[in-house]
Design a protein around this motif. Structure first.
Motif, PDB file in Angstrom:
ATOM      1  N   LYS A  93     -13.387   4.167 -33.574  1.00 17.54           N
ATOM      2  CA  LYS A  93     -13.641   3.208 -34.653  1.00 17.54           C
ATOM      3  C   LYS A  93     -12.373   2.413 -34.988  1.00 17.54           C
ATOM      4  CE  LYS A  93     -17.542   5.553 -36.843  1.00 17.54           C
ATOM      5  NZ  LYS A  93     -18.141   6.043 -38.108  1.00 17.54           N
ATOM      6  N   SER A  94     -11.731   1.953 -33.946  1.00 15.59           N
ATOM      7  CA  SER A  94     -10.494   1.199 -34.138  1.00 15.59           C
ATOM      8  C   SER A  94     -10.790  -0.289 -34.267  1.00 15.59           C
ATOM      9  CB  SER A  94      -9.512   1.480 -32.996  1.00 15.59           C
ATOM     10  OG  SER A  94     -10.109   1.252 -31.744  1.00 15.59           O
ATOM     11  N   ASN A 152     -11.902  -3.883 -34.514  1.00 10.56           N
ATOM     12  CA  ASN A 152     -13.063  -4.643 -34.019  1.00 10.56           C
ATOM     13  C   ASN A 152     -14.094  -3.769 -33.289  1.00 10.56           C
ATOM     14  OD1 ASN A 152     -12.591  -7.156 -35.061  1.00 10.56           O
ATOM     15  ND2 ASN A 152     -11.748  -8.041 -33.210  1.00 10.56           N
ATOM     16  N   TYR A 153     -14.266  -2.515 -33.728  1.00 15.33           N
ATOM     17  CA  TYR A 153     -15.199  -1.637 -33.012  1.00 15.33           C
ATOM     18  C   TYR A 153     -16.654  -2.094 -33.151  1.00 15.33           C
ATOM     19  CZ  TYR A 153     -16.710   0.823 -37.291  1.00 15.33           C
ATOM     20  OH  TYR A 153     -17.246   1.148 -38.506  1.00 15.33           O
ATOM     21  N   THR A 154     -16.990  -2.780 -34.251  1.00 14.94           N
ATOM     22  CA  THR A 154     -18.371  -3.266 -34.376  1.00 14.94           C
ATOM     23  C   THR A 154     -18.648  -4.387 -33.364  1.00 14.94           C
ATOM     24  OG1 THR A 154     -17.650  -4.748 -36.172  1.00 14.94           O
ATOM     25  CG2 THR A 154     -18.605  -2.642 -36.803  1.00 14.94           C
ATOM     26  N   LYS A 155     -17.657  -5.252 -33.162  1.00 13.66           N
ATOM     27  CA  LYS A 155     -17.795  -6.285 -32.129  1.00 13.66           C
ATOM     28  C   LYS A 155     -17.838  -5.643 -30.747  1.00 13.66           C
ATOM     29  CE  LYS A 155     -15.727 -10.346 -34.344  1.00 13.66           C
ATOM     30  NZ  LYS A 155     -14.666 -11.392 -34.218  1.00 13.66           N
ATOM     31  N   ALA A 156     -17.041  -4.593 -30.581  1.00 16.25           N
ATOM     32  CA  ALA A 156     -17.005  -3.888 -29.294  1.00 16.25           C
ATOM     33  C   ALA A 156     -18.390  -3.350 -28.935  1.00 16.25           C
ATOM     34  CB  ALA A 156     -15.980  -2.762 -29.340  1.00 16.25           C
ATOM     35  N   LYS A 157     -19.130  -2.845 -29.935  1.00 16.46           N
ATOM     36  CA  LYS A 157     -20.486  -2.336 -29.696  1.00 16.46           C
ATOM     37  C   LYS A 157     -21.392  -3.437 -29.139  1.00 16.46           C
ATOM     38  CE  LYS A 157     -20.608   1.275 -33.277  1.00 16.46           C
ATOM     39  NZ  LYS A 157     -21.238   1.691 -34.565  1.00 16.46           N
ATOM     40  N   LYS A 158     -21.298  -4.626 -29.738  1.00 21.02           N
ATOM     41  CA  LYS A 158     -22.164  -5.734 -29.318  1.00 21.02           C
ATOM     42  C   LYS A 158     -21.810  -6.204 -27.916  1.00 21.02           C
ATOM     43  CE  LYS A 158     -22.937  -7.385 -34.043  1.00 21.02           C
ATOM     44  NZ  LYS A 158     -22.714  -8.482 -35.011  1.00 21.02           N
ATOM     45  N   VAL A 159     -20.508  -6.289 -27.631  1.00 20.78           N
ATOM     46  CA  VAL A 159     -20.080  -6.719 -26.292  1.00 20.78           C
ATOM     47  C   VAL A 159     -20.511  -5.691 -25.260  1.00 20.78           C
ATOM     48  CG1 VAL A 159     -18.092  -7.220 -24.817  1.00 20.78           C
ATOM     49  CG2 VAL A 159     -18.111  -8.038 -27.175  1.00 20.78           C
ATOM     50  N   LEU A 160     -20.329  -4.411 -25.568  1.00 19.38           N
ATOM     51  CA  LEU A 160     -20.720  -3.345 -24.622  1.00 19.38           C
ATOM     52  C   LEU A 160     -22.220  -3.387 -24.363  1.00 19.38           C
ATOM     53  CD1 LEU A 160     -19.848  -0.898 -22.976  1.00 19.38           C
ATOM     54  CD2 LEU A 160     -20.193   0.510 -24.999  1.00 19.38           C
ATOM     55  N   GLU A 161     -22.990  -3.605 -25.412  1.00 18.60           N
ATOM     56  CA  GLU A 161     -24.452  -3.703 -25.241  1.00 18.60           C
ATOM     57  C   GLU A 161     -24.827  -4.878 -24.344  1.00 18.60           C
ATOM     58  OE1 GLU A 161     -28.505  -4.251 -27.945  1.00 18.60           O
ATOM     59  OE2 GLU A 161     -26.550  -4.036 -28.927  1.00 18.60           O
ATOM     60  N   SER A 162     -24.146  -6.000 -24.545  1.00 20.84           N
ATOM     61  CA  SER A 162     -24.447  -7.198 -23.744  1.00 20.84           C
ATOM     62  C   SER A 162     -24.137  -6.987 -22.274  1.00 20.84           C
ATOM     63  CB  SER A 162     -23.645  -8.395 -24.281  1.00 20.84           C
ATOM     64  OG  SER A 162     -24.071  -8.750 -25.566  1.00 20.84           O
ATOM     65  N   ILE A 163     -22.961  -6.434 -21.972  1.00 18.69           N
ATOM     66  CA  ILE A 163     -22.582  -6.287 -20.558  1.00 18.69           C
ATOM     67  C   ILE A 163     -23.345  -5.142 -19.893  1.00 18.69           C
ATOM     68  CG2 ILE A 163     -20.316  -7.309 -20.847  1.00 18.69           C
ATOM     69  CD1 ILE A 163     -19.075  -4.596 -20.915  1.00 18.69           C
ATOM     70  N   PHE A 194       0.403  -2.067 -33.259  1.00 22.36           N
ATOM     71  CA  PHE A 194      -0.495  -3.051 -32.648  1.00 22.36           C
ATOM     72  C   PHE A 194      -1.251  -2.465 -31.444  1.00 22.36           C
ATOM     73  CE2 PHE A 194       2.462  -5.713 -34.938  1.00 22.36           C
ATOM     74  CZ  PHE A 194       1.689  -6.753 -35.402  1.00 22.36           C
ATOM     75  N   LYS A 195      -1.040  -1.195 -31.151  1.00 23.47           N
ATOM     76  CA  LYS A 195      -1.637  -0.618 -29.939  1.00 23.47           C
ATOM     77  C   LYS A 195      -3.159  -0.697 -29.952  1.00 23.47           C
ATOM     78  CE  LYS A 195      -1.709   3.430 -26.958  1.00 23.47           C
ATOM     79  NZ  LYS A 195      -1.135   4.753 -26.646  1.00 23.47           N
ATOM     80  N   GLU A 196      -3.806  -0.315 -31.072  1.00 22.25           N
ATOM     81  CA  GLU A 196      -5.267  -0.328 -31.139  1.00 22.25           C
ATOM     82  C   GLU A 196      -5.821  -1.747 -31.052  1.00 22.25           C
ATOM     83  OE1 GLU A 196      -7.080   2.376 -30.869  1.00 22.25           O
ATOM     84  OE2 GLU A 196      -5.167   3.433 -30.738  1.00 22.25           O
ATOM     85  N   LYS A 197      -5.122  -2.688 -31.651  1.00 23.53           N
ATOM     86  CA  LYS A 197      -5.542  -4.095 -31.540  1.00 23.53           C
ATOM     87  C   LYS A 197      -5.411  -4.546 -30.087  1.00 23.53           C
ATOM     88  CE  LYS A 197      -3.930  -4.981 -36.255  1.00 23.53           C
ATOM     89  NZ  LYS A 197      -3.487  -3.587 -36.493  1.00 23.53           N
ATOM     90  N   GLY A 198      -4.337  -4.080 -29.447  1.00 28.72           N
ATOM     91  CA  GLY A 198      -4.124  -4.437 -28.041  1.00 28.72           C
ATOM     92  C   GLY A 198      -5.243  -3.953 -27.141  1.00 28.72           C
ATOM     93  N   LYS A 199      -5.856  -2.797 -27.460  1.00 27.55           N
ATOM     94  CA  LYS A 199      -6.968  -2.277 -26.651  1.00 27.55           C
ATOM     95  C   LYS A 199      -8.152  -3.250 -26.665  1.00 27.55           C
ATOM     96  CE  LYS A 199      -6.084   2.687 -26.983  1.00 27.55           C
ATOM     97  NZ  LYS A 199      -6.543   3.964 -27.543  1.00 27.55           N
ATOM     98  N   TRP A 200      -8.448  -3.770 -27.851  1.00 29.64           N
ATOM     99  CA  TRP A 200      -9.549  -4.732 -27.977  1.00 29.64           C
ATOM    100  C   TRP A 200      -9.272  -5.973 -27.130  1.00 29.64           C
ATOM    101  CZ3 TRP A 200     -14.249  -6.313 -28.961  1.00 29.64           C
ATOM    102  CH2 TRP A 200     -14.488  -7.642 -29.304  1.00 29.64           C
ATOM    103  N   TYR A 201      -8.069  -6.511 -27.239  1.00 35.68           N
ATOM    104  CA  TYR A 201      -7.741  -7.716 -26.484  1.00 35.68           C
ATOM    105  C   TYR A 201      -7.654  -7.446 -24.980  1.00 35.68           C
ATOM    106  CZ  TYR A 201      -6.921 -10.456 -30.694  1.00 35.68           C
ATOM    107  OH  TYR A 201      -7.095 -11.137 -31.874  1.00 35.68           O
TER     108      TYR A 201
END
Length: 243
Positions: free
Chosen positions: A226-227, A229-240, A194-201
């Protein structure tokens, strides 16, 4: 304040702290409201796109030469300029209205599903079951306060790492952000599946806590590998990054 007012203030980025709490409560109690927020957000983006097209059309109109008397031309250009400025102002504020960290969190957070213990969907099924079953039963039925207590007890007694992961999810769901960050940080040291999932959260927890520097670092790591939810991570990073 009703849901429509909350929705409008959310889109205008004018929610007070009290109203943010009401919005979060509404999202937790009414899953359909989350979809309404997303639909409204997408509509807002469509309006911006439409205004951009109007702006392009106005430019084309201004660029087309027409044989008119000098005074008529001045009047026409004056009217066109007024329309152009009005559209430009609307588009500017729509485009440059920042998306709040709270809104970004709400758009992207949802509790991770239970993949540990299959749950039977009936009230009676929880009786005479193991403590782990009871913890995940409460988790799946949305009783996060009780689930948090159960996962805490389970980890203290058994030291199984995934209990920490689900414990942190409960804390984040209950808006105990600092506690969630602390729990996720402990969990990150344990190197389970669950470590990679934990990074996203954990990145989302930093986002909700307005700790943008740490949020960005984690999102970049998620994207790089590319762990989860990395596609969602791209969108969040772009927004912030653009806010």
């Amino acid at each position: 304040m009703n849901k429509d007012q909350l929705l409008q203030k959310y889109l205008d980025h004018s929610l007070t702290e009290e109203e943010k709490t009401l919005l979060e409560k509404e999202i937790k109690e009414n899953p359909d409201f989350q979809r309404e927020l997303e639909e409204a957000y997408n509509l807002r983006k469509a309006i911006i796109a439409h205004k951009k097209e109007e702006l392009k059309s106005t430019f084309k109109t201004l660029e087309q030469p027409k044989k008119r008397p000098f005074i008529t031309k001045l009047i026409s250009y004056g009217v066109a300029a007024s329309v152009f400025i009005s559209i430009l102002i609307v588009v500017y504020f729509l485009i440059n209205s920042p998306v709040s960290n709270e809104a970004l969190f709400a758009e992207n957070f949802e509790p991770y599903r239970n993949i540990i213990t299959p749950i039977e969907r009936s009230e009676e099924s929880a009786h005479n079951k193991s403590q782990e079953y009871l913890a995940f039963y409460e988790y799946e039925t949305g009783n996060y306060e009780t689930a948090l207590l159960e996962f805490t007890r389970l980890y203290e007694s058994e030291k199984t790492s995934y209990y920490l992961f689900y414990k942190a999810i409960c804390e984040l769901q209950l808006d105990k952000v600092d506690a969630a960050i602390g729990t996720f940080l402990i969990h990150q040291k344990l190197n389970d599946t669950f470590k990679e999932k934990g990074k996203w959260y954990l990145a989302l927890a930093y986002l909700k806590n307005n700790d943008i520097v740490k949020c960005k670092l984690l999102l970049e790591e998620v994207i790089k590998h590319k762990s989860y939810n990395y596609t969602k991570a791209k969108k969040v990073l772009e927004s912030i990054t653009t806010n």
